[in-house]
Design a protein around this motif. Structure first.
Motif, PDB file in Angstrom:
ATOM      1  N   ASN A  17       0.832  -1.188   0.000  1.00 15.81           N
ATOM      2  CA  ASN A  17       0.000   0.000   0.000  1.00 15.81           C
ATOM      3  C   ASN A  17       0.872   1.245   0.000  1.00 15.81           C
ATOM      4  N   MET A  19       0.907   4.103  -1.610  1.00 10.74           N
ATOM      5  CA  MET A  19       0.347   5.454  -1.550  1.00 10.74           C
ATOM      6  C   MET A  19       0.006   5.832  -0.120  1.00 10.74           C
ATOM      7  N   ARG A  20      -0.630   4.869   0.577  1.00 15.04           N
ATOM      8  CA  ARG A  20      -1.008   5.179   1.944  1.00 15.04           C
ATOM      9  C   ARG A  20       0.228   5.365   2.819  1.00 15.04           C
ATOM     10  N   ALA A  21       1.215   4.484   2.616  1.00 16.88           N
ATOM     11  CA  ALA A  21       2.448   4.605   3.393  1.00 16.88           C
ATOM     12  C   ALA A  21       3.061   5.977   3.151  1.00 16.88           C
ATOM     13  N   LEU A  23       1.580   8.787   2.143  1.00 17.29           N
ATOM     14  CA  LEU A  23       0.784   9.875   2.717  1.00 17.29           C
ATOM     15  C   LEU A  23       0.968   9.962   4.220  1.00 17.29           C
ATOM     16  N   THR A  24       1.079   8.786   4.852  1.00 20.40           N
ATOM     17  CA  THR A  24       1.322   8.780   6.291  1.00 20.40           C
ATOM     18  C   THR A  24       2.671   9.413   6.587  1.00 20.40           C
ATOM     19  N   ILE A 304      -3.553   6.339  10.955  1.00 23.62           N
ATOM     20  CA  ILE A 304      -3.490   5.409   9.827  1.00 23.62           C
ATOM     21  C   ILE A 304      -3.265   3.979  10.321  1.00 23.62           C
ATOM     22  N   SER A 308      -5.536   0.973   9.595  1.00 20.92           N
ATOM     23  CA  SER A 308      -4.895  -0.158   8.949  1.00 20.92           C
ATOM     24  C   SER A 308      -5.173  -1.463   9.702  1.00 20.92           C
ATOM     25  N   GLU A 311      -8.731  -2.358   8.948  1.00 20.70           N
ATOM     26  CA  GLU A 311      -8.869  -2.763   7.557  1.00 20.70           C
ATOM     27  C   GLU A 311      -8.219  -4.122   7.305  1.00 20.70           C
TER      28      GLU A 311
END
Ligand SMILES: Nc1ncnc2c1ncn2[C@@H]1O[C@H](COP(=O)(O)OP(=O)(O)O)[C@@H](O)[C@H]1O
Ligand SMILES: [Mg+2]
Lengths: 408, 248
Positions: A17, A19-21, A23-24, A304, A308, A311
């Motif tokens: 992931n 993108m999420r990593a 953004l975090t 996140i 996470s 999720e």
């Protein structure tokens, strides 16, 4: 479980992931970059003030008159109206002090200098030749005035660069010419090297330097001394020199025990400290603001990581069903959080250094990236990762495998 | 006499739902010998999943004794249970439970990451061998969403095999698959059983149960029938007799 395995698992989970990593990480990147840049600006301005102050002569000691009488509500008299320093004090210090290598009284006056139709408002400073040693100020051209000049109150002078530029507009050699200061003719015997601005932004080259007695008697017509400058034999001797001078002056002025000083002895180091502490405050403030953004970044990680964990409940259940222990899950999420914060930290440090460079290049603000700020923000990052990653990780590790597997 | 792999005695499992108590298992008895292929049948809600979860050390019984490979599981800690799941049990789920965006090979490698005795090289070699055993040697780097349902389930079976467990537990492993693909999975299971793996296979389809050597029938949390299969069908033969599908 082996640490390499743990690391690989966490790494793969993050890469799954990206993108999420990222953004975090962004929160941490911005936080760290802000800390590095802000501290660099603070430290840079501090350093440049220090450099400028010590360019005035790092061993310099300044003695100024100060009223020891208070008027009305306790306010002291204005220093300029105090006449407590005398030339005898200078002589006494010169004779008795062990820790000073150069000494000069000083008087200044403002006035108009004229040469061949050119007119320039400036300051004339009456000092001993030693003054230039104290200020670490060499001559560019010509000679210094002599003891004889001092004794005769000779009308000779040295010119600062700014004065030269404004009077000798056609580029002639000033040495040997006669200029007038407040109508009094002075013979120019030398030109001072360029000194530039001081820490307060004043042009130090806008000056005429003449023998002390000349300015005191012929221009100001006073009997006292406005300032005394001295140079300590070396930097570590400045404190001793200050004590020595104070003792000598108290004896000279016949001050009794318990009487307040009627003078003030200041070292350059003290001046540096005063200014450093202002810019220190600036650094602290900037760092605090930047630190807050780092904490916000950390909360972002926590947020996140919580999302996470929820999720990825099913993933956690699966990992448990194939043999992951609670501690394996905890460590996986913790390592993920630390990887995010440390990678973010590295990128943030690089970005911060770059930003500091750009600020220096384009805004010409002095910046200084200190190693301690790098190490510190890095540590804060890692701690942020552990701190904000721990609770979500713990939540994950305590999941029941079946519940987790059934989660949709 | 063949070795006993499983031995459950008076196994009970109760769930507390607020004030109510749901009794999912009401005293289950049976034993399984090494090399058996057992199907556990029963209608929905009869307690099959609950039983399998306990057998798979994912859950603990409320009472009763459960011996796995000679070890009394009831007395083990959470961590010891995790270790057992890792070394002795291979789980196959109805919904495959593969990690998304993770290649077939990496999915199969997963259990070995939690076994510190396995080196990176061994992990890689064994995972490839497991994938080859389920005929996916040419799909190592495919992601789950690039594989069909049957292929995904075969990756899951490879993952269950990779730690060389003493038994494989499958919960409705063919539940999401069409009949042809189901037969392929059953053929694979029969192969594995032939190679000596003990298999417990939960299903509610009698058709599927006919491929196993023994059927345990659950009803309302109790075993109502436990019988050896007289004529075991061969999944390969059934597959061969099917008309060739147009989908292929
Ligand atoms: N976690 C749980 N909490 C409460 N009741 C449960 C839980 N798991 C299963 N049950 C109940 O236990 C019974 C058996 O369920 P399950 O083993 O899933 O049946 P099967 O797999 O045979 O369909 C059902 O009545 C179900 O509602
Ligand atoms: Mg079920």
């Amino acid at each position: 479980m082996k640490f390499v395995n743990l690391f690989k698992i966490a790494m793969k989970a993050l890469l799954r992931n990206k993108m999420r990593a990222f953004l975090t990480m962004l929160g941490i990147i911005i936080g760290v970059a802000a800390v590095i840049t802000m501290v660099a600006i603070g430290q840079g301005s501090k350093k440049s003030i220090q450099d400028q102050l010590s360019s005035m002569g790092s061993n310099m000691i300044t003695i100024r008159p100060q009223s020891n009488q208070t008027v009305g509500g306790g306010a002291r008299l204005d220093a300029s109206s105090v006449q407590s320093l005398k030339l005898e004090d200078v002589t006494a210090i010169g004779k008795q002090a062990q820790h000073i290598s150069a000494l000069s009284p000083a008087v200044t006056s403002r006035g108009q200098v004229i040469y061949a139709g050119n007119n320039w408002p400036t300051t004339i400073q009456g000092v001993y030749p030693d003054f230039l040693t104290i200020r670490d100020w060499p001559l560019k051209d010509g000679i210094l005035f002599s003891d004889e000049n001092e004794n005769n109150a000779a009308k000779v002078c040295l010119l600062g660069q700014t004065v030269v530029e404004n009077l000798f507009t056609s580029g002639e050699d000033p040495v040997g010419k006669i200029i007038r200061f407040n109508k009094i003719p002075f013979k120019v015997i030398g030109v001072l090297a360029e000194k530039g601005e001081n820490a307060f932004g004043q042009d130090q080259d806008d000056i005429v330097v003449a023998p002390f007695s000349t300015v005191q008697k012929r221009i100001l017509a006073i009997t006292w001394v406005q300032n005394i400058y001295a140079s300590a034999t070396n930097e570590s001797a400045t404190d001793d020199a200050v004590d020595e001078i104070s003792t000598i002056l108290r004896t000279q002025h016949k001050l009794k025990r318990g009487d307040q000083d009627d003078f003030m002895v200041r070292t350059q180091a003290e001046l540096i400290n005063t200014f450093s502490s202002t810019s220190q405050l600036l650094t602290v403030l900037l760092t605090a603001i930047a630190g807050i953004s780092l904490v916000v970044g950390g909360i972002g990680i926590m947020n996140i990581m919580y999302v996470s964990v929820t999720e990825r409940t099913k993933e956690i259940g699966l990992r448990m069903s194939i043999g992951a222990r609670g501690i394996d899950i905890l460590l996986q999420f913790l390592v993920e959080a630390i990887l995010i914060s440390v990678t973010g930290g590295i990128i943030g440090v690089l970005l911060g250094i770059l930003a500091a460079q750009l600020i220096t290049t384009f805004l010409s603000w002095p910046t200084l990236v200190s190693q301690s700020s790098i190490v510190l923000s890095f540590l804060v990052c890692a701690i942020t990762g552990v701190f904000f990653g721990y609770y979500p990780a713990q939540k994950a590790s305590r999941l029941d495998p079946i519940e987790a597997l059934r989660y949709e | 006499m063949p070795k006993l792999i499983l031995e459950v005695t008076d196994l009970k499992r109760e769930f507390r739902m607020g004030a109510e108590i749901v009794r999912a298992l009401k005293g289950v008895h049976f034993t399984v010998e090494a090399g058996e292929f057992v199907t556990i049948m029963g209608s929905s809600g009869s307690g099959k999943t609950t039983l399998l979860n306990i057998l798979g050390c994912l859950d603990k019984p409320t009472s009763g004794v459960y011996n796995l490979d000679g070890v009394n599981v009831s007395n083990l800690s959470r961590n010891e249970l995790a270790q057992l799941r890792n070394r002795k049990i291979g789980f196959v789920f109805q919904s495959y439970n593969l990690l998304a965006r993770t290649s077939a090979l990496e999915n199969v490698e997963l259990p070995l990451y939690y076994n510190s005795e396995v080196s990176a090289k061994q992990r890689y070699d064994r995972s490839i061998k497991a994938l080859e055993a389920v005929n996916l040697g040419d799909r190592l780097h495919h992601l789950p969403n690039q594989l069909s349902g049957g292929q995904q389930q075969r990756v899951a079976i490879a993952r269950a095999l990779v730690n060389d467990p003493v038994m494989i537990l499958a919960d409705e492993a063919t539940g999401n698959l069409d009949s042809r693909t189901s037969y392929e999975i059953m053929a694979l299971m029969q192969d594995l059983n032939q190679q000596g793996k003990t298999i417990l296979f939960v299903t509610h389809e009698p058709d599927i149960a006919s491929f196993s050597s023994r059927t345990i029938m659950l009803k309302d949390g109790k075993v109502i029938r436990d019988s050896k299969n007289e004529n075991i069908r061969s999944a390969k033969e059934v597959l061969a007799s099917l008309p060739v599908s147009e989908d292929y």
